[in-house]
Structure formats: structure tokens, C-alpha cells
Design a protein around this motif. Structure first.
Motif, PDB file in Angstrom:
ATOM      1  N   GLY A  29      16.840  -8.772 -28.837  1.00  0.00           N
ATOM      2  CA  GLY A  29      17.651  -7.389 -28.521  1.00  0.00           C
ATOM      3  C   GLY A  29      19.053  -7.994 -27.277  1.00  0.00           C
ATOM      4  O   GLY A  29      20.103  -7.374 -27.306  1.00  0.00           O
ATOM      5  N   GLY A  30      18.183  -8.680 -26.755  1.00  0.00           N
ATOM      6  CA  GLY A  30      19.301  -8.866 -25.472  1.00  0.00           C
ATOM      7  C   GLY A  30      20.616  -9.677 -25.339  1.00  0.00           C
ATOM      8  O   GLY A  30      21.786  -9.319 -25.458  1.00  0.00           O
ATOM      9  N   ALA A  31      20.323 -10.575 -26.648  1.00  0.00           N
ATOM     10  CA  ALA A  31      21.452 -11.465 -27.799  1.00  0.00           C
ATOM     11  C   ALA A  31      22.226 -10.425 -27.884  1.00  0.00           C
ATOM     12  O   ALA A  31      23.548 -10.774 -28.435  1.00  0.00           O
ATOM     13  CB  ALA A  31      20.590 -12.822 -28.608  1.00  0.00           C
ATOM     14  N   LEU A  32      21.796  -9.652 -29.031  1.00  0.00           N
ATOM     15  CA  LEU A  32      22.582  -8.478 -29.572  1.00  0.00           C
ATOM     16  C   LEU A  32      23.142  -7.681 -28.405  1.00  0.00           C
ATOM     17  O   LEU A  32      24.589  -7.129 -28.891  1.00  0.00           O
ATOM     18  CB  LEU A  32      21.739  -7.245 -30.370  1.00  0.00           C
ATOM     19  CG  LEU A  32      22.268  -6.706 -31.173  1.00  0.00           C
ATOM     20  CD1 LEU A  32      23.391  -7.361 -32.380  1.00  0.00           C
ATOM     21  CD2 LEU A  32      21.640  -5.726 -31.885  1.00  0.00           C
ATOM     22  N   ALA A  33      23.116  -7.375 -27.538  1.00  0.00           N
ATOM     23  CA  ALA A  33      23.591  -6.483 -26.791  1.00  0.00           C
ATOM     24  C   ALA A  33      24.835  -7.743 -26.020  1.00  0.00           C
ATOM     25  O   ALA A  33      25.400  -6.556 -25.707  1.00  0.00           O
ATOM     26  CB  ALA A  33      22.646  -5.734 -25.555  1.00  0.00           C
ATOM     27  N   ALA A  34      24.378  -8.472 -26.013  1.00  0.00           N
ATOM     28  CA  ALA A  34      25.164  -9.273 -25.734  1.00  0.00           C
ATOM     29  C   ALA A  34      26.497  -9.697 -25.632  1.00  0.00           C
ATOM     30  O   ALA A  34      28.070  -9.861 -25.319  1.00  0.00           O
ATOM     31  CB  ALA A  34      24.734 -10.851 -24.366  1.00  0.00           C
ATOM     32  N   THR A  35      26.313  -9.681 -26.748  1.00  0.00           N
ATOM     33  CA  THR A  35      26.910  -9.553 -28.323  1.00  0.00           C
ATOM     34  C   THR A  35      27.744  -8.984 -28.685  1.00  0.00           C
ATOM     35  O   THR A  35      29.050  -8.532 -28.292  1.00  0.00           O
ATOM     36  CB  THR A  35      26.826 -10.274 -29.481  1.00  0.00           C
ATOM     37  OG1 THR A  35      25.956  -9.620 -30.105  1.00  0.00           O
ATOM     38  CG2 THR A  35      26.503 -12.219 -29.660  1.00  0.00           C
ATOM     39  N   GLN A  36      27.213  -7.036 -27.792  1.00  0.00           N
ATOM     40  CA  GLN A  36      28.216  -6.119 -28.258  1.00  0.00           C
ATOM     41  C   GLN A  36      29.049  -5.710 -27.526  1.00  0.00           C
ATOM     42  O   GLN A  36      30.392  -5.946 -26.922  1.00  0.00           O
ATOM     43  CB  GLN A  36      27.134  -4.954 -28.829  1.00  0.00           C
ATOM     44  CG  GLN A  36      27.131  -5.474 -29.635  1.00  0.00           C
ATOM     45  CD  GLN A  36      27.332  -4.864 -30.879  1.00  0.00           C
ATOM     46  OE1 GLN A  36      28.678  -3.727 -30.506  1.00  0.00           O
ATOM     47  NE2 GLN A  36      27.237  -6.366 -31.840  1.00  0.00           N
ATOM     48  N   LEU A  38      30.321  -8.576 -25.354  1.00  0.00           N
ATOM     49  CA  LEU A  38      31.380  -9.506 -24.994  1.00  0.00           C
ATOM     50  C   LEU A  38      32.443  -9.096 -25.875  1.00  0.00           C
ATOM     51  O   LEU A  38      33.286 -10.209 -25.778  1.00  0.00           O
ATOM     52  CB  LEU A  38      30.802 -10.916 -24.768  1.00  0.00           C
ATOM     53  CG  LEU A  38      30.346 -11.488 -23.712  1.00  0.00           C
ATOM     54  CD1 LEU A  38      29.535 -12.711 -23.518  1.00  0.00           C
ATOM     55  CD2 LEU A  38      31.058 -11.132 -22.868  1.00  0.00           C
ATOM     56  N   GLY A  39      32.167  -8.319 -26.946  1.00  0.00           N
ATOM     57  CA  GLY A  39      33.036  -8.886 -28.754  1.00  0.00           C
ATOM     58  C   GLY A  39      32.779  -9.815 -29.050  1.00  0.00           C
ATOM     59  O   GLY A  39      34.301  -9.402 -30.060  1.00  0.00           O
ATOM     60  N   LEU A  40      31.972 -10.396 -28.622  1.00  0.00           N
ATOM     61  CA  LEU A  40      31.413 -11.427 -29.785  1.00  0.00           C
ATOM     62  C   LEU A  40      31.446 -11.319 -31.783  1.00  0.00           C
ATOM     63  O   LEU A  40      30.284  -9.942 -31.475  1.00  0.00           O
ATOM     64  CB  LEU A  40      31.183 -12.172 -30.029  1.00  0.00           C
ATOM     65  CG  LEU A  40      31.169 -12.886 -28.057  1.00  0.00           C
ATOM     66  CD1 LEU A  40      29.608 -14.315 -27.799  1.00  0.00           C
ATOM     67  CD2 LEU A  40      32.080 -13.827 -28.276  1.00  0.00           C
TER      68      LEU A  40
END
Length: 181
Positions: A29-36, A38-40
Motif C-alpha cells: 500500500g505504501g509503494a502504491l501510494a508513493a507511485t501515485q 510521484l506519478g510513476l
């Protein structure tokens, strides 16, 4: 007696798997939130590319025919032409060799460049005059856009004469002379 007391190993494994699942979900969930944030991973638009997103290559066009090389030498320097190709060669397919500098020190770069109209893709072998024979120098140049350039280094002091030879047709360029020393 409680259920977990009879099987402590099984209880430990279930607890371990449970903790791994919770940690995995939290990290995912943290990785998904970070990609959202950062726009990755976003698609960024349509499948068609625009000129801002791609390399622009102009349409090739033929340049005017000229006997002059495609570059200029330092003011006052003129290319040395001691020998010309054989009479049977037409001027349209003549290899014209020019010398970057008439005098250099031992093992300094001697710049060789020129034009070879109609010689697109040809491999040119550098040759040096040794006594009365032309010997191959361990340097070649390829013709691109009807021009070529390379350099040689030699410790052979005194006057050195170089020419270029087309490895396929055997045509040779004019001779240029550089003084080493």
C-alpha cells in the motif's frame, strides 16, 4: 488445555504468516501510494507520439556537387596534392585527401580527411610510402555522406607521405605530405 498449547509450532507458523501478510499489505500500500504521488507508471497519453516526444530527422536532400572539401583549413593552409589519380578515373569519383596540419611532433595526431563522391559506404585504407612501395598503415576510414575523416600517429621522423585506397575498387587518392619532428 487451550487449542494453541497442543501445537506450538503450528501456532507460531500461523502467527508468522499473519504478520508477513500484514507487513506485505502495508508495504504494498505504501509503494502504491508513493507511485501515485510521484506519478510513476502513468501512461501519459495516447499511443501516438508528438514532435516534442520524438527525435526529428529532416528529409535527406542531395547537396550541390563541389570539388572543394566540406570543411576549410586554417587560413593560408592549402591541401597538398602531389599526385593525382590515373587518367581513367573521372573527376566525379575521385578521392580527394586533405591534411589537417603539415607538421606535427612524433606520435601526435595527423588529421586526414576528404571527400569521395559516389563512394558512400566505402572503406578506405590509409597507406604510407615506404621507400618506393605503398604499405598499409593500420588505420581505415569509412565514407559517410561522401566524406571521411580519421587520424594517424607515427614516430617516423621526417617527411611522411600518405594516401587513401578504396579497399573494394582499388582507387587511390592524391598524396599528402606531413613532416614529423
Amino acid at each position: 488445555m487451550a487449542d494453541g498449547e497442543d501445537r506450538p509450532v503450528l501456532t507460531g507458523l500461523v502467527a508468522l504468516v499473519g504478520v508477513a501478510v500484514v507487513v506485505g499489505l502495508v508495504l504494498g500500500g505504501g509503494a502504491l501510494a508513493a507511485t501515485q504521488v510521484l506519478g510513476l507508471g502513468e501512461d501519459g497519453g495516447s499511443a501516438e507520439s508528438t514532435s516534442a516526444e520524438s527525435l526529428y530527422l529532416p528529409t535527406p536532400s542531395k547537396t550541390p556537387d563541389s570539388k572543394d572539401p566540406a570543411f576549410t583549413l586554417a587560413p593560408g593552409d592549402e591541401p597538398t596534392r602531389e599526385e593525382s589519380p590515373t587518367e581513367s578515373e573521372s573527376p566525379d569519383d575521385e578521392i580527394v585527401l586533405t591534411l589537417g596540419q603539415p607538421e606535427v611532433g612524433p606520435m601526435q595526431n595527423v588529421d586526414l580527411a576528404g571527400v569521395y563522391p559516389g563512394g558512400e559506404g566505402a572503406i578506405l585504407q590509409v597507406e604510407r610510402l615506404a621507400g618506393d612501395d605503398w604499405v598499409e598503415f593500420p588505420v581505415t576510414a569509412s565514407v559517410s555522406g561522401e566524406s571521411f575523416s580519421t587520424y594517424v600517429q607515427t614516430g617516423q621522423l621526417g617527411e611522411n607521405k600518405f594516401r587513401m585506397r578504396d579497399t573494394d575498387s582499388g582507387k587511390v587518392s592524391n598524396v599528402v605530405t606531413v613532416t614529423i619532428g
